[in-house]
Design a protein around this motif. Structure first.
Motif, PDB file in Angstrom:
ATOM      1  N   GLU A  62       0.849  -1.182   0.000  1.00  0.00           N
ATOM      2  CA  GLU A  62       0.000   0.000   0.000  1.00  0.00           C
ATOM      3  C   GLU A  62       0.890   1.238   0.000  1.00  0.00           C
ATOM      4  O   GLU A  62       1.678   1.446   0.917  1.00  0.00           O
ATOM      5  CB  GLU A  62      -0.894  -0.001   1.253  1.00  0.00           C
ATOM      6  N   GLY A  63       0.811   2.023  -1.067  1.00  0.00           N
ATOM      7  CA  GLY A  63       1.569   3.264  -1.110  1.00  0.00           C
ATOM      8  C   GLY A  63       0.825   4.331  -0.336  1.00  0.00           C
ATOM      9  O   GLY A  63      -0.089   4.973  -0.850  1.00  0.00           O
ATOM     10  N   LYS A  64       1.198   4.529   0.917  1.00  0.00           N
ATOM     11  CA  LYS A  64       0.474   5.440   1.790  1.00  0.00           C
ATOM     12  C   LYS A  64       1.218   6.762   1.923  1.00  0.00           C
ATOM     13  O   LYS A  64       2.433   6.784   2.135  1.00  0.00           O
ATOM     14  CB  LYS A  64       0.292   4.801   3.167  1.00  0.00           C
ATOM     15  N   VAL A  65       0.488   7.862   1.781  1.00  0.00           N
ATOM     16  CA  VAL A  65       1.081   9.192   1.874  1.00  0.00           C
ATOM     17  C   VAL A  65       1.000   9.692   3.313  1.00  0.00           C
ATOM     18  O   VAL A  65      -0.072   9.729   3.917  1.00  0.00           O
ATOM     19  CB  VAL A  65       0.369  10.186   0.942  1.00  0.00           C
ATOM     20  N   TYR A  66       2.156  10.065   3.858  1.00  0.00           N
ATOM     21  CA  TYR A  66       2.218  10.634   5.199  1.00  0.00           C
ATOM     22  C   TYR A  66       2.639  12.089   5.085  1.00  0.00           C
ATOM     23  O   TYR A  66       3.601  12.422   4.385  1.00  0.00           O
ATOM     24  CB  TYR A  66       3.225   9.870   6.069  1.00  0.00           C
ATOM     25  N   THR A  67       1.932  12.959   5.767  1.00  0.00           N
ATOM     26  CA  THR A  67       2.222  14.382   5.701  1.00  0.00           C
ATOM     27  C   THR A  67       2.601  14.914   7.079  1.00  0.00           C
ATOM     28  O   THR A  67       2.385  14.251   8.096  1.00  0.00           O
ATOM     29  CB  THR A  67       1.005  15.176   5.190  1.00  0.00           C
ATOM     30  N   VAL A  68       3.183  16.099   7.085  1.00  0.00           N
ATOM     31  CA  VAL A  68       3.475  16.780   8.339  1.00  0.00           C
ATOM     32  C   VAL A  68       2.614  18.025   8.430  1.00  0.00           C
ATOM     33  O   VAL A  68       2.140  18.550   7.412  1.00  0.00           O
ATOM     34  CB  VAL A  68       4.971  17.167   8.449  1.00  0.00           C
ATOM     35  N   GLU A  69       2.389  18.501   9.630  1.00  0.00           N
ATOM     36  CA  GLU A  69       1.644  19.727   9.863  1.00  0.00           C
ATOM     37  C   GLU A  69       2.541  20.707  10.599  1.00  0.00           C
ATOM     38  O   GLU A  69       3.390  20.307  11.394  1.00  0.00           O
ATOM     39  CB  GLU A  69       0.371  19.430  10.672  1.00  0.00           C
ATOM     40  N   GLN A  70       2.346  21.999  10.328  1.00  0.00           N
ATOM     41  CA  GLN A  70       3.235  23.005  10.891  1.00  0.00           C
ATOM     42  C   GLN A  70       2.644  23.627  12.153  1.00  0.00           C
ATOM     43  O   GLN A  70       1.467  23.970  12.210  1.00  0.00           O
ATOM     44  CB  GLN A  70       3.488  24.114   9.865  1.00  0.00           C
ATOM     45  N   TYR A  71       3.512  23.773  13.163  1.00  0.00           N
ATOM     46  CA  TYR A  71       3.148  24.395  14.423  1.00  0.00           C
ATOM     47  C   TYR A  71       4.196  25.466  14.728  1.00  0.00           C
ATOM     48  O   TYR A  71       5.400  25.201  14.637  1.00  0.00           O
ATOM     49  CB  TYR A  71       3.103  23.367  15.547  1.00  0.00           C
ATOM     50  N   SER A  72       3.750  26.672  15.073  1.00  0.00           N
ATOM     51  CA  SER A  72       4.678  27.768  15.339  1.00  0.00           C
ATOM     52  C   SER A  72       4.226  28.549  16.567  1.00  0.00           C
ATOM     53  O   SER A  72       3.031  28.599  16.887  1.00  0.00           O
ATOM     54  CB  SER A  72       4.752  28.722  14.146  1.00  0.00           C
ATOM     55  N   VAL A  73       5.190  29.144  17.238  1.00  0.00           N
ATOM     56  CA  VAL A  73       4.899  29.945  18.418  1.00  0.00           C
ATOM     57  C   VAL A  73       5.892  31.093  18.492  1.00  0.00           C
ATOM     58  O   VAL A  73       7.029  30.976  18.004  1.00  0.00           O
ATOM     59  CB  VAL A  73       4.968  29.086  19.711  1.00  0.00           C
ATOM     60  N   GLU A  74       5.465  32.224  19.061  1.00  0.00           N
ATOM     61  CA  GLU A  74       6.337  33.371  19.263  1.00  0.00           C
ATOM     62  C   GLU A  74       6.330  33.772  20.731  1.00  0.00           C
ATOM     63  O   GLU A  74       5.287  33.718  21.396  1.00  0.00           O
ATOM     64  CB  GLU A  74       5.894  34.567  18.414  1.00  0.00           C
TER      65      GLU A  74
END
Length: 320
Positions: free
Chosen positions: A74-86
């Motif tokens: 199974e060719g499964k796509v994994y993504t990342v999500e962006q988290y930022s803080v100041e």
């Protein structure tokens, strides 16, 4: 995580001792969901089928065709999500730290930059820990038959609780699905307290031992390579604190895929891993904000914990 060199800082140990702050318990998310670095926001991984578990007619007569096995994946796509803080640091604070440097005659000023970046880094780390814990302690994350809700006399904190038996049974459940025994137990603070003081556990300890079981003793008793305790807490908008990992324990198979630099294959039946962009988390370039008269320090973390094989883990609920 970021270090002092990466954020161009040089902490002064004398002035740092003047700071008051709250400590944080150990983070264990990456020990359950090890890092799987990637260069792009999305990556396709080949998740193999169960061909290697099946038996085939491999006997071959001279001159006959060789048995050929077609591998499904199974060719499964994994993504990342962006988290930022100041984190803004008022210029007045920097001015006061400069004055302290002169008055105390020390070689460098109070490291305001480090305070800001460590704060940002800790906030990003806690957010990731909460997300990973939520994924790992949700029953729907696991395959059918891989969740045990403990209650009353079956709790590990009860005199009749049998965690050694429970974990051994769960280990067999996992082994019969993935072909490997689980090697890691991830415990919340409550689960850790219940397990190490349990009567069945104490029966395996030397009769002369006065205190509860140690981590090393539990590894031996439970036939595990690693036991991790998540002590981290978080505080909600009502100022109420809670344990990040709640009242849970997770038994799982965790492959050694972090930092090795070699080929990584999901034929290794990992319970899960964390997709993360290389070099993350990282420090943003600080900037000065006129309106607040503050220097603003930022940090960014692009990642996402994922489950690979829901049969490679087992969840124990309410052990305490």
């Amino acid at each position: 995580m970021m270090n002092a060199e990466q954020i161009r800082l040089n902490q002064n140990p004398i002035l740092s001792s003047l700071l008051l702050g709250l400590g944080q318990g150990s983070y264990v998310a990456e020990k359950l969901f090890p890092r799987l670095p990637q260069a792009l926001t999305g990556v396709t991984l080949a998740k193999l089928g169960d061909e290697r578990f099946r038996r085939y007619n491999l006997r071959r007569a001279p001159g006959s065709a060789t048995k050929r096995v077609n591998i499904k994946y199974e060719g499964k796509v994994y993504t990342v999500e962006q988290y930022s803080v100041e984190v803004p640091m008022p210029r007045e604070l920097i001015r006061e730290s400069d004055a302290a440097r002169r008055i105390m005659n020390v070689g460098s000023n109070l490291d305001v930059s480090r305070i800001a970046m460590v704060t940002a880094n800790d906030i990003l780390g806690l957010d990731y820990e909460l997300e990973a814990a939520a994924l790992a302690t949700t029953p729907a994350t696991y395959a059918a038959g891989h969740v045990l809700a403990l209650a009353a006399g079956t709790k590990w904190s009860a005199a009749t609780g049998v965690p050694v038996t429970d974990i051994e049974t769960a280990s067999e459940t996992i082994r019969k699905k993935i072909g490997k025994r689980p090697n890691t137990l991830t415990l919340s603070a409550d689960a850790w307290r219940a397990l190490r003081h349990n009567g069945q556990v104490k029966a395996y300890l030397p009769s002369t031992q006065q205190g509860p079981a140690t981590v090393e003793q539990l590894k031996n008793i439970l036939n595990l390579e690693q036991i991790n305790v998540g002590d981290a807490i978080w505080i909600d908008d009502a100022d109420a604190s809670a344990d990040v990992w709640g009242n849970n324990a997770v038994l799982s198979y965790v492959p050694k895929i972090g930092g090795g630099g070699g080929d990584i294959s999901l034929a290794e039946p990992a319970f899960g891993f964390t997709n993360v962009l290389e070099g993350h988390p990282f420090a943003e370039q600080p900037y000065y904000e006129t309106q607040s008269k503050s220097y603003v320090y930022g940090a960014t973390y692009e990642r996402k914990p994922n489950v690979a094989y829901d049969t490679a883990g087992f969840l124990f609920q309410n052990p305490l």
